[in-house]
Design an enzyme around this catalytic site. Sequence first.
Site, PDB file in Angstrom:
ATOM      1  N   ARG A   1      -7.142   1.165  -3.382  1.00 24.71           N
ATOM      2  CA  ARG A   1      -5.989   0.728  -2.587  1.00 24.71           C
ATOM      3  C   ARG A   1      -5.888  -0.786  -2.571  1.00 24.71           C
ATOM      4  O   ARG A   1      -6.889  -1.490  -2.617  1.00 24.71           O
ATOM      5  CB  ARG A   1      -6.046   1.273  -1.179  1.00 24.71           C
TER       6      ARG A   1
ATOM      7  N   ASP B   1      -8.305  -0.889   9.199  1.00 19.98           N
ATOM      8  CA  ASP B   1      -8.802   0.114  10.135  1.00 19.98           C
ATOM      9  C   ASP B   1      -8.991  -0.505  11.508  1.00 19.98           C
ATOM     10  O   ASP B   1      -9.644  -1.556  11.633  1.00 19.98           O
ATOM     11  CB  ASP B   1     -10.154   0.668   9.673  1.00 19.98           C
TER      12      ASP B   1
ATOM     13  N   ASP C   1      -6.511  -1.982   2.976  1.00 17.20           N
ATOM     14  CA  ASP C   1      -6.864  -0.936   3.932  1.00 17.20           C
ATOM     15  C   ASP C   1      -7.219  -1.624   5.242  1.00 17.20           C
ATOM     16  O   ASP C   1      -8.090  -2.498   5.267  1.00 17.20           O
ATOM     17  CB  ASP C   1      -8.059  -0.130   3.418  1.00 17.20           C
TER      18      ASP C   1
ATOM     19  N   ARG D   1       0.830  -1.198   0.000  1.00 13.35           N
ATOM     20  CA  ARG D   1       0.000   0.000   0.000  1.00 13.35           C
ATOM     21  C   ARG D   1       0.863   1.246   0.000  1.00 13.35           C
ATOM     22  O   ARG D   1       1.809   1.381   0.775  1.00 13.35           O
ATOM     23  CB  ARG D   1      -0.911   0.044   1.221  1.00 13.35           C
TER      24      ARG D   1
END
Length: 149
Positions: free
Chosen positions: A87, A92, A90, A77
């Site tokens: 992307r 989170d 990802d 990334r």
Amino acid sequence: MTVAYVGLGSNLGDREALIGRAAALLGATRVSSIVETEPWGYVEQPKFLNAAAEVETALSARALLDRLLDVERSLGRERIGPRWGPRLIDLDLLVYGDETIDEPGLTVPHPEIVTRRFVLEPLAELAPSLEIPGFGTVSALLAGLQSSS
């Protein structure tokens, strides 16, 4: 040990393999089913695959966030292009135990968890009765989204 929940998403490359590799690198104890979702925020991009992972960790929330960023980098990334744009991966930090954290660069629970079906649905598969500090249970939040759509 703290139980944390991480959102995983990808819309470039071998999306499913990237999510699986990220979960493995994080040492996830459980991973939800992977679902395909429409892009959010910046809509002119390929569809995403999304999942949630449960991680048992001795790391602090900040150190776990740093670990997520390290895993993203190791999987290729690069943080270029528009916010919420395409992307490879990802990651989170959604929930970190029962903690509420609001520091520069780190907000837990994730500030947009309550509005994102693509986060709540996979999370509900793993922990429907999980209490999101300050907001209620995952199942109640998801029901609220479903009733308003």
